[in-house]
Design a protein around this motif. Sequence first.
Motif, PDB file in Angstrom:
ATOM      1  N   ASP A 126       5.706 -12.047  13.068  1.00  0.00           N
ATOM      2  CA  ASP A 126       6.583 -11.808  11.923  1.00  0.00           C
ATOM      3  C   ASP A 126       6.370 -12.898  10.879  1.00  0.00           C
ATOM      4  N   ASN A 127       5.599 -12.575   9.845  1.00  0.00           N
ATOM      5  CA  ASN A 127       5.466 -13.496   8.713  1.00  0.00           C
ATOM      6  C   ASN A 127       5.186 -12.689   7.449  1.00  0.00           C
ATOM      7  N   ARG A 128       5.241 -13.361   6.327  1.00  0.00           N
ATOM      8  CA  ARG A 128       5.187 -12.667   5.036  1.00  0.00           C
ATOM      9  C   ARG A 128       3.818 -12.056   4.731  1.00  0.00           C
ATOM     10  N   LYS A 129       2.789 -12.441   5.478  1.00  0.00           N
ATOM     11  CA  LYS A 129       1.459 -11.893   5.226  1.00  0.00           C
ATOM     12  C   LYS A 129       1.218 -10.574   5.966  1.00  0.00           C
ATOM     13  N   ILE A 130       2.099 -10.246   6.895  1.00  0.00           N
ATOM     14  CA  ILE A 130       1.932  -9.053   7.716  1.00  0.00           C
ATOM     15  C   ILE A 130       2.878  -7.966   7.229  1.00  0.00           C
ATOM     16  N   ARG A 131       2.370  -6.744   7.130  1.00  0.00           N
ATOM     17  CA  ARG A 131       3.179  -5.606   6.720  1.00  0.00           C
ATOM     18  C   ARG A 131       3.188  -4.581   7.854  1.00  0.00           C
ATOM     19  N   SER A 132       4.393  -4.160   8.247  1.00  0.00           N
ATOM     20  CA  SER A 132       4.535  -3.138   9.282  1.00  0.00           C
ATOM     21  C   SER A 132       4.883  -1.808   8.630  1.00  0.00           C
ATOM     22  N   LEU A 133       4.242  -0.743   9.108  1.00  0.00           N
ATOM     23  CA  LEU A 133       4.492   0.595   8.585  1.00  0.00           C
ATOM     24  C   LEU A 133       4.807   1.543   9.726  1.00  0.00           C
ATOM     25  N   PRO A 134       5.614   2.569   9.461  1.00  0.00           N
ATOM     26  CA  PRO A 134       5.861   3.588  10.482  1.00  0.00           C
ATOM     27  C   PRO A 134       4.574   4.345  10.803  1.00  0.00           C
ATOM     28  N   LEU A 135       4.408   4.672  12.062  1.00  0.00           N
ATOM     29  CA  LEU A 135       3.241   5.411  12.527  1.00  0.00           C
ATOM     30  C   LEU A 135       3.745   6.701  13.158  1.00  0.00           C
ATOM     31  N   ALA A 136       3.427   7.826  12.568  1.00  0.00           N
ATOM     32  CA  ALA A 136       3.848   9.116  13.112  1.00  0.00           C
ATOM     33  C   ALA A 136       2.807   9.605  14.112  1.00  0.00           C
ATOM     34  N   ILE A 137       3.228   9.935  15.330  1.00  0.00           N
ATOM     35  CA  ILE A 137       2.323  10.439  16.364  1.00  0.00           C
ATOM     36  C   ILE A 137       2.596  11.923  16.552  1.00  0.00           C
ATOM     37  N   GLU A 138       1.635  12.738  16.153  1.00  0.00           N
ATOM     38  CA  GLU A 138       1.776  14.188  16.253  1.00  0.00           C
ATOM     39  C   GLU A 138       0.524  14.776  16.897  1.00  0.00           C
ATOM     40  N   LYS A 139       0.725  15.511  17.983  1.00  0.00           N
ATOM     41  CA  LYS A 139      -0.384  16.134  18.719  1.00  0.00           C
ATOM     42  C   LYS A 139      -1.473  15.105  19.042  1.00  0.00           C
ATOM     43  N   ASN A 140      -1.017  13.937  19.510  1.00  0.00           N
ATOM     44  CA  ASN A 140      -1.888  12.851  19.969  1.00  0.00           C
ATOM     45  C   ASN A 140      -2.691  12.191  18.853  1.00  0.00           C
ATOM     46  N   LYS A 141      -2.290  12.387  17.625  1.00  0.00           N
ATOM     47  CA  LYS A 141      -2.966  11.760  16.494  1.00  0.00           C
ATOM     48  C   LYS A 141      -1.945  10.963  15.679  1.00  0.00           C
ATOM     49  N   ALA A 142      -2.437   9.914  15.022  1.00  0.00           N
ATOM     50  CA  ALA A 142      -1.559   8.999  14.289  1.00  0.00           C
ATOM     51  C   ALA A 142      -1.686   9.214  12.781  1.00  0.00           C
ATOM     52  N   TYR A 143      -0.540   9.140  12.086  1.00  0.00           N
ATOM     53  CA  TYR A 143      -0.506   9.355  10.643  1.00  0.00           C
ATOM     54  C   TYR A 143       0.289   8.226   9.972  1.00  0.00           C
ATOM     55  N   VAL A 144      -0.160   7.835   8.781  1.00  0.00           N
ATOM     56  CA  VAL A 144       0.581   6.884   7.955  1.00  0.00           C
ATOM     57  C   VAL A 144       0.777   7.499   6.573  1.00  0.00           C
ATOM     58  N   ASP A 145       1.790   6.990   5.886  1.00  0.00           N
ATOM     59  CA  ASP A 145       2.052   7.438   4.519  1.00  0.00           C
ATOM     60  C   ASP A 145       1.430   6.464   3.534  1.00  0.00           C
ATOM     61  N   GLY A 146       0.904   7.010   2.471  1.00  0.00           N
ATOM     62  CA  GLY A 146       0.305   6.205   1.421  1.00  0.00           C
ATOM     63  C   GLY A 146       0.533   6.839   0.074  1.00  0.00           C
ATOM     64  N   GLY A 147      -0.151   6.322  -0.930  1.00  0.00           N
ATOM     65  CA  GLY A 147      -0.026   6.870  -2.270  1.00  0.00           C
ATOM     66  C   GLY A 147      -1.361   6.888  -2.986  1.00  0.00           C
ATOM     67  N   ILE A 148      -1.596   7.939  -3.740  1.00  0.00           N
ATOM     68  CA  ILE A 148      -2.810   8.082  -4.545  1.00  0.00           C
ATOM     69  C   ILE A 148      -2.410   8.105  -6.014  1.00  0.00           C
ATOM     70  N   PHE A 149      -2.947   7.155  -6.786  1.00  0.00           N
ATOM     71  CA  PHE A 149      -2.665   7.119  -8.219  1.00  0.00           C
ATOM     72  C   PHE A 149      -3.889   7.632  -8.953  1.00  0.00           C
ATOM     73  N   LEU A 150      -3.732   8.775  -9.622  1.00  0.00           N
ATOM     74  CA  LEU A 150      -4.844   9.436 -10.292  1.00  0.00           C
ATOM     75  C   LEU A 150      -4.909   9.114 -11.778  1.00  0.00           C
ATOM     76  N   GLY A 151      -4.021   8.241 -12.271  1.00  0.00           N
ATOM     77  CA  GLY A 151      -4.008   7.911 -13.691  1.00  0.00           C
ATOM     78  C   GLY A 151      -3.039   8.794 -14.451  1.00  0.00           C
ATOM     79  N   LYS A 152      -2.729   8.400 -15.676  1.00  0.00           N
ATOM     80  CA  LYS A 152      -1.819   9.140 -16.558  1.00  0.00           C
ATOM     81  C   LYS A 152      -0.465   9.348 -15.890  1.00  0.00           C
ATOM     82  N   GLY A 153      -0.006   8.318 -15.174  1.00  0.00           N
ATOM     83  CA  GLY A 153       1.314   8.386 -14.554  1.00  0.00           C
ATOM     84  C   GLY A 153       1.409   9.298 -13.358  1.00  0.00           C
ATOM     85  N   LYS A 154       0.257   9.700 -12.824  1.00  0.00           N
ATOM     86  CA  LYS A 154       0.238  10.669 -11.739  1.00  0.00           C
ATOM     87  C   LYS A 154       0.088   9.947 -10.399  1.00  0.00           C
ATOM     88  N   ASN A 155       1.196   9.669  -9.731  1.00  0.00           N
ATOM     89  CA  ASN A 155       1.187   9.006  -8.432  1.00  0.00           C
ATOM     90  C   ASN A 155       1.614  10.018  -7.373  1.00  0.00           C
TER      91      ASN A 155
END
Length: 399
Positions: A126-155
């Motif tokens: 536990d320190n400020r350099k480490i980031r923890s994210l939720p990990l969704a496990i579905e059908k034995n596979k792992a998923y994370v949430d992220g974001g894609i910024f395509l420009g022109k305010g499109k996130n």
Amino acid sequence: MPIDVNGAELSFILDSGANKPILFNISDQDSVQINNVSEITIRGLGNGMPIKALKSKENQFRIGKVENKDQELYVVLDKSINLSPSLGMPIHGIIGYDLFRDFVVEINYINKVIKLHDPKFYRHKDNRKIRSLPLAIEKNKAYVDGGIFLGKGKNVPVRLLVDTGSSDAVWLFENQKKGLDVPHNNYDDFLGRGLSGDIYGKRTKVHSFSIGSFILNDAKAAFPDMESFGTINNMGNRNGSVGGEVLKRFNVVFDYSRKKVTFRKNGNFKEPFQYNWAGIELQHDGVRYIAESIADARGVVIEDDRNSFGNVQILMENKTRLSLVPEIVVSSIRLGSPAAEAGLREGDLILAINGKRIHKYKLQEVMKMLNEKEGKKVKVLIERYNSDLLFTFVLKKLF
């Protein structure tokens, strides 16, 4: 990673996108015994047909001091499924969910170390350099949430499969309703190989990709042809995948038991994304002898033969050394690419790049030499029909 399978030392890819361990590229020299066998049919990514495989139970897997005496695995019999030539090292299989399920898996890309921790005793740092994210496990596979910024305010928020077995950066599924449109600047490209064939799609880059509070600007991305995903009946809310070219920028700890993943930036974080500007795919294709002088004009040895490259060396009059080295050939070439326009062809044997003889370099290092940066002039010496030919091209900006 090395894994002992029923007494045979084999090399596996750690692939979080895989379910059961799969063996392939097993030769007579490997001599792997498998137990309690039945025949099945499996499919993977790609446009090919389903492939026959053997399902085997009660196998013994040993990784360091960790042992499992009742491991189920699949064995693919199709000899054409072989990742070793394109990766430049022996690969006998892939392993994924079963390992991630039982351990906290720590991957240090800089030190090239994988650590397996007992979930009962592991305590997350536990320190400020480490980031923890939720990990969704579905059908034995792992998923994370992220974001894609395509420009022109499109996130666009995205849910991505975590795919440690992929060497690519981010794959995105085109979805106009969600706002995931293929950027105007793109080109057709080979994206990788699945168990059921090659995968192609549109290569591009996005303004930025975010995962947690980490932001990667001008991120490499691809939109695969969805025909390659025909075996997946229901994508659910998945929008693509995140692979090794993003993950290698962090030290990552996967904790399936607590459904979390932690990221800490490493020395790779600010590295530019790698593109195949030249348009060439390479692979190992057999071996050949090369002759190297180890003495000067007076006959004095100037190089210690212990520094030679290759597993087999022959010394001739203590002046010349013959070494057996892997052949690196052009396995495919992108239509309209700088290499194709210069005249290179599939099957050409690569001898040198910008004056450097490539037999002392790993396959990935050779690819980097070919694609160092846009605008660079590249000279490639090849052998074709027993003749040496020199081709020159400039790495063009594609976006």
